[in-house]
Design a protein around this motif. Structure first.
Motif, mmCIF file in Angstrom:
data_model
loop_
_atom_site.group_PDB
_atom_site.id
_atom_site.type_symbol
_atom_site.label_atom_id
_atom_site.label_comp_id
_atom_site.label_asym_id
_atom_site.label_seq_id
_atom_site.Cartn_x
_atom_site.Cartn_y
_atom_site.Cartn_z
ATOM 1 N N UNK A 1 7.801 6.720 -10.325
ATOM 2 C CA UNK A 1 7.697 5.776 -8.613
ATOM 3 C C UNK A 1 6.479 6.722 -8.119
ATOM 4 N N UNK A 2 5.065 6.545 -7.881
ATOM 5 C CA UNK A 2 4.324 7.551 -7.466
ATOM 6 C C UNK A 2 3.694 7.105 -5.661
ATOM 7 N N UNK A 3 4.332 7.085 -4.440
ATOM 8 C CA UNK A 3 4.186 7.134 -2.926
ATOM 9 C C UNK A 3 3.455 7.801 -2.284
ATOM 10 N N UNK A 4 2.842 7.251 -1.141
ATOM 11 C CA UNK A 4 2.201 7.258 -0.028
ATOM 12 C C UNK A 4 2.828 7.299 0.608
ATOM 13 N N UNK A 5 3.401 7.750 1.826
ATOM 14 C CA UNK A 5 4.433 7.552 2.877
ATOM 15 C C UNK A 5 3.851 8.829 3.824
ATOM 16 N N UNK A 6 4.576 8.477 5.101
ATOM 17 C CA UNK A 6 4.694 9.025 6.293
ATOM 18 C C UNK A 6 5.403 10.594 6.386
ATOM 19 N N UNK A 7 6.457 10.343 5.339
ATOM 20 C CA UNK A 7 8.155 11.244 5.518
ATOM 21 C C UNK A 7 8.670 11.234 4.092
ATOM 22 N N UNK A 8 9.434 12.101 3.530
ATOM 23 C CA UNK A 8 10.563 12.092 2.813
ATOM 24 C C UNK A 8 11.438 10.860 3.132
ATOM 25 N N UNK A 9 11.750 10.813 4.284
ATOM 26 C CA UNK A 9 12.829 10.090 4.646
ATOM 27 C C UNK A 9 12.137 8.353 4.234
ATOM 28 N N UNK A 10 11.139 8.073 4.509
ATOM 29 C CA UNK A 10 9.817 6.783 4.203
ATOM 30 C C UNK A 10 10.443 6.675 2.755
ATOM 31 N N UNK A 11 10.289 7.670 2.034
ATOM 32 C CA UNK A 11 10.403 7.255 0.501
ATOM 33 C C UNK A 11 11.762 7.014 -0.090
ATOM 34 N N UNK A 12 12.245 7.317 0.885
ATOM 35 C CA UNK A 12 13.749 8.144 0.183
ATOM 36 C C UNK A 12 14.099 5.679 1.026
ATOM 37 N N UNK A 13 14.028 5.589 1.781
ATOM 38 C CA UNK A 13 14.176 4.276 2.092
ATOM 39 C C UNK A 13 13.601 3.154 1.321
ATOM 40 N N UNK B 1 0.953 -0.956 -0.133
ATOM 41 C CA UNK B 1 0.277 -0.046 -0.077
ATOM 42 C C UNK B 1 0.396 1.266 -0.118
ATOM 43 N N UNK B 2 2.044 1.243 -0.128
ATOM 44 C CA UNK B 2 3.117 2.372 -0.119
ATOM 45 C C UNK B 2 3.044 3.003 -1.668
ATOM 46 N N UNK B 3 2.906 2.578 -2.932
ATOM 47 C CA UNK B 3 2.987 2.403 -3.910
ATOM 48 C C UNK B 3 1.667 2.815 -4.789
ATOM 49 N N UNK B 4 1.344 3.799 -5.400
ATOM 50 C CA UNK B 4 0.257 3.961 -6.012
ATOM 51 C C UNK B 4 0.606 3.728 -7.388
ATOM 52 N N UNK B 5 1.350 4.272 -8.302
ATOM 53 C CA UNK B 5 1.666 3.791 -9.261
ATOM 54 C C UNK B 5 3.411 3.265 -9.580
ATOM 55 N N UNK B 6 3.761 3.082 -11.045
ATOM 56 C CA UNK B 6 4.634 3.033 -11.304
ATOM 57 C C UNK B 6 4.848 2.474 -13.013
ATOM 58 N N UNK B 7 6.296 3.128 -13.437
ATOM 59 C CA UNK B 7 5.747 2.987 -14.925
ATOM 60 C C UNK B 7 6.732 3.279 -16.001
#
Length: 109
Positions: A71-83, A53-59
């Motif tokens: 890559x479109x992500x839905x996460x709590x912070x930029x640090x989570x996206x970077x991880x 559930x963290x990725x919305x779409x990719x391609x």
């Protein structure tokens, strides 16, 4: 999900636009067999993020200057996206892939 639950989720998560830049502009057209295998592991990794559930779409994006990955992500912070992007097999491969991560100012979903 009720509207209150959706509202709470919207305030605790953020959406990030992540651009995967390949090691060379013609990468999508000149991949070696080893690079195709790496891209297969990359796709498997992203499918797992979709299931989580963290990725919305990719391609891949057909940019005239050279394809790149979205890559479109839905996460709590930029640090989570970077991880997440740091954990991608292409990033960890040492083959020159890199992500640019940009927060979305607002989204309509």
């Amino acid at each position: 999900m009720t509207s209150n639950e959706a509202s709470r989720e919207a305030t605790t998560t953020k959406v990030f636009h992540c651009r995967l830049i390949p090691p060379r502009p013609d990468f999508a057209f000149t991949m070696t067999d080893e690079e195709r295998e790496l891209m297969s592991r990359h796709a498997d990794y992203l499918r797992a993020k979709l299931r989580e559930g963290t990725m919305i779409l990719a391609g891949p994006v057909a940019d005239p200057a050279g394809p790149w990955g979205l890559l479109i992500l839905r996460v709590g912070s930029e640090a989570e996206a970077k991880a997440i992007t740091d954990g991608d097999p292409v990033t960890r491969s040492g083959r020159g892939f890199r992500y640019e991560i940009l927060p979305m100012i607002s989204t309509i979903m």
